[in-house]
Enzyme design. Sequence first.
Site, PDB file in Angstrom:
ATOM      1  N   GLU A  49     -32.934 -12.417  14.743  1.00 24.93           N
ATOM      2  CA  GLU A  49     -31.706 -12.866  14.101  1.00 24.93           C
ATOM      3  C   GLU A  49     -30.972 -11.699  13.443  1.00 24.93           C
ATOM      4  O   GLU A  49     -31.577 -10.853  12.782  1.00 24.93           O
ATOM      5  CB  GLU A  49     -32.049 -13.917  13.041  1.00 24.93           C
ATOM      6  CG  GLU A  49     -30.846 -14.490  12.310  1.00 24.93           C
ATOM      7  CD  GLU A  49     -31.231 -15.410  11.162  1.00 24.93           C
ATOM      8  OE1 GLU A  49     -30.371 -16.204  10.747  1.00 24.93           O
ATOM      9  OE2 GLU A  49     -32.388 -15.331  10.678  1.00 24.93           O
ATOM     10  N   LYS A 122     -25.398 -21.754  13.838  1.00 25.80           N
ATOM     11  CA  LYS A 122     -26.557 -22.233  13.074  1.00 25.80           C
ATOM     12  C   LYS A 122     -26.220 -23.495  12.288  1.00 25.80           C
ATOM     13  O   LYS A 122     -25.260 -23.528  11.509  1.00 25.80           O
ATOM     14  CB  LYS A 122     -27.018 -21.118  12.145  1.00 25.80           C
ATOM     15  CG  LYS A 122     -28.298 -21.375  11.384  1.00 25.80           C
ATOM     16  CD  LYS A 122     -28.712 -20.101  10.654  1.00 25.80           C
ATOM     17  CE  LYS A 122     -30.006 -20.217   9.896  1.00 25.80           C
ATOM     18  NZ  LYS A 122     -30.413 -18.926   9.292  1.00 25.80           N
ATOM     19  N   CYS A 159     -33.422 -19.347  13.011  1.00 27.70           N
ATOM     20  CA  CYS A 159     -34.199 -19.230  11.781  1.00 27.70           C
ATOM     21  C   CYS A 159     -34.426 -20.571  11.080  1.00 27.70           C
ATOM     22  O   CYS A 159     -35.260 -21.343  11.529  1.00 27.70           O
ATOM     23  CB  CYS A 159     -33.561 -18.197  10.862  1.00 27.70           C
ATOM     24  SG  CYS A 159     -34.730 -17.523   9.638  1.00 27.70           S
TER      25      CYS A 159
END
Length: 287
Positions: A49, A122, A159
């Site tokens: 990431e 995300k 993540c």
Amino acid sequence: MTDDKSIRNPCIAALQFAPATTVTENIATVCSMIRDAAGAGANIVLPPELFCGAYFCRHQDEAEFARAQDWQTHEAVRALSPLAAELGVVIPVSIFEKDGPEYYNSVVMIDADGTPLGVYRKSHIPDGPGYQEKFYFRPGNTGFKVWETRFGKIGVGICWDQWFPEAARAMMLAGAELLLYPTAIGSEPQDASLDTAARWRRAMLGHAVSNTVPVIAANRIGDEGGQVFYGTSFIADEAGEIVSELGRTDTGFALARFDLGHIAKERAAWGFFRDRRPVLYKGLTEG
């Protein structure tokens, strides 16, 4: 030249390294590592990431917004697209994205011919000591994405997304054959005794088991202003067994090959999707 066998039996690599100071240096490092992974047989290569620089979300600083770029012209995408075409590999590229006045933590999926297939933003944005992402990123508005690439249907979470079973299941319901998670995670500044490395893995191993799908996670390493990123990148098979991994300080890549046709048969045989009871799950969307 890609043969039919490798298309349904792709080899996946998860990269792990400590990012340097400049974007140029980090892109060069990732390009070199992708070449090495492709040389070892990788068809899909996952960098960590926000690999273009330091994990700037450790603090709140308005100057950091200057890092963001449009996903279609981002320098990492411009560098890695021709490399993907040259090597014939799929590369999910993690970036800090600017879209007009809005900012996102995003992944651009580059197919093996170098074509950017689109962007995932995300969905789950953390906010806590050392991980102050809500200052920088809006929650994603793309929904969970699954891309049909040369080497299979790939779902990517970023993540904090990896901790949520709903995200993994949503990607599986959209047809994912592999789940990939670029990550930046390490020590917890508020509690030096808290080490989340083991539970970080266990959360994703559960996704592998419950969805009968390989899970690939790529993390960074290194000490960034006292926040130590713990690596331990890994590849797990559809039974939740770790088949390739890296340590806490290793620079390199984990590598594993999967037979997607065989895994599809295993998934059908286990019956998790046959026996689902969506009518009973309405409460999951009412909270």
